[in-house]
Motif scaffolding. Structure first.
Motif, PDB file in Angstrom:
ATOM      1  N   HIS A  16      31.813  17.812 -27.929  1.00 42.82           N
ATOM      2  CA  HIS A  16      33.262  18.068 -27.983  1.00 42.82           C
ATOM      3  C   HIS A  16      33.616  19.404 -27.336  1.00 42.82           C
ATOM      4  CE1 HIS A  16      32.307  16.044 -32.006  1.00 42.82           C
ATOM      5  NE2 HIS A  16      32.911  15.104 -31.300  1.00 42.82           N
ATOM      6  N   ASP A  18      34.857  22.902 -27.708  1.00 41.58           N
ATOM      7  CA  ASP A  18      34.675  23.954 -28.738  1.00 41.58           C
ATOM      8  C   ASP A  18      33.255  24.007 -29.326  1.00 41.58           C
ATOM      9  OD1 ASP A  18      34.502  22.474 -31.206  1.00 41.58           O
ATOM     10  OD2 ASP A  18      36.573  22.887 -31.750  1.00 41.58           O
ATOM     11  N   ASP A  19      32.464  22.942 -29.216  1.00 43.48           N
ATOM     12  CA  ASP A  19      31.098  22.972 -29.781  1.00 43.48           C
ATOM     13  C   ASP A  19      30.281  24.107 -29.167  1.00 43.48           C
ATOM     14  OD1 ASP A  19      31.738  20.641 -31.132  1.00 43.48           O
ATOM     15  OD2 ASP A  19      30.509  19.328 -29.857  1.00 43.48           O
ATOM     16  N   HIS A 131      27.580  14.916 -32.395  1.00 48.18           N
ATOM     17  CA  HIS A 131      26.635  15.950 -31.943  1.00 48.18           C
ATOM     18  C   HIS A 131      25.223  15.373 -31.912  1.00 48.18           C
ATOM     19  CE1 HIS A 131      29.363  19.433 -33.640  1.00 48.18           C
ATOM     20  NE2 HIS A 131      30.050  18.543 -32.939  1.00 48.18           N
TER      21      HIS A 131
END
Ligand SMILES: [Zn+2]
Length: 238
Positions: A16, A18-19, A131
Motif C-alpha cells: 500500500h 504509506d507502508d 502485506h
C-alpha cells in the motif's frame, strides 16, 4: 551483508501507499544520501484506505498515489511505480509474481526490500494480509522467477533478461537481524509520513508514536540510549 558502497540500485516493494514510509523511509534516506538509486513498486493504490465515506474509492486511489509520490520525494526517490491491484484483496498469485518479476528485471536491483510474508504476532498491523501476500510474491519473484530464464516466457519476449538479486531486506519480520540507525534521517521520515495526509492527518502524536517504536527497535539492536532504528531481516540470496 552487501556494503552500501557496492549497491547501485534498490527496489522497494510494498502493498500500500504509506507502508514504505512507516516501515523504512528513514533507511531509504540513508541509501539515497550515498547515491544509491531507489525505485518503489506499490502493489495497490490504497483505495480501501482512510476513514472518509464521502470520498469515492477511485478518488481515494488517485489521492493516495499522489501522496506516495510526494512522500517518496522527501527521502530522495522519484521513480514510483504502481501495479494497481485492488486494495484489501492482494493474493500471492502467479500473476502478481510475474508482475513483480517484470519490475525486478526492468530495474535490475542489487537489493530488494519487501514486507514479511510471516505473521508477526507482536505487530499485528504490520502483518496485514495484503502485506503478507505482497511479501510472499516478492520473495518468489526474487527467487526463482526473476533469475530463471524459463519462468514467465512473456518477460523474455518483452526483451527482459533474467536478473539475480543478491540480497533481500524484509521489513516487519518477526525475526529482525539488522537495525539501521535512522536518528539523523528521522525528520525526513516524519515528513514522508505527513505527505500521506489522508492517512496521518489526524495523528497529532505521530512523531511521538514513531519515537516510541523506533526507540524500542534501537534498544533491541543494542544501539545507545536515545537513538532510533528501523529493523530488518536481511537475507543473502544464493
Ligand atoms: Zn499497508
Amino acid at each position: 551483508m552487501l556494503d552500501d558502497a557496492d549497491v547501485a540500485r534498490i527496489l522497494v516493494i510494498a502493498a500500500h501507499p504509506d507502508d514504505i514510509d512507516f516501515g523504512m523511509a528513514g533507511t531509504i534516506a540513508t541509501w539515497t544520501d550515498v547515491g544509491i538509486e531507489v525505485v518503489y513498486c506499490i502493489v495497490t493504490n490504497g483505495d480501501a484506505g482512510g476513514n472518509d465515506p464521502s470520498v469515492s474509492r477511485s478518488d481515494m486511489a488517485i489521492l493516495r498515489r499522489a501522496e506516495q509520490v510526494a512522500a517518496a520525494k522527501c527521502v530522495g526517490v522519484s521513480d514510483v511505480r504502481f501495479l494497481g491491484y485492488p486494495d484489501g484483496r492482494v493474493e500471492a498469485t502467479i500473476g502478481l509474481r510475474g508482475d513483480l518479476a517484470r519490475v525486478i528485471r526492468q530495474v535490475r536491483p542489487d537489493r530488494v526490500a519487501c514486507p514479511s510474508p510471516e505473521r508477526n504476532y507482536a505487530r499485528i498491523p504490520a502483518s496485514h494480509p495484503d502485506h503478507r501476500a505482497a511479501g510472499s510474491a516478492a520473495l518468489d519473484a526474487v527467487y526463482p522467477d526473476a533469475r530463471n530464464p524459463f519462468a514467465f516466457p512473456e518477460l523474455a519476449a518483452e526483451g527482459l533478461e533474467p536478473w539475480i538479486v543478491r540480497e533481500v531486506w524484509i521489513s516487519g519480520s518477526p525475526q529482525p537481524t539488522h537495525f539501521v540507525d535512522i536518528t539523523d534521517t528521522f525528520d525526513r521520515k516524519v515528513a514522508a509520513l505527513r505527505a500521506h495526509e489522508s492517512q496521518t492527518g489526524r495523528m497529532d502524536n505521530l512523531a511521538e508514536m514513531l519515537r516510541g517504536w523506533l526507540g524500542r527497535s534501537a534498544a533491541m539492536g543494542g544501539l545507545p540510549e536515545g537513538r532510533l532504528a528501523e529493523a530488518f531481516q536481511v537475507l543473502q540470496m544464493p
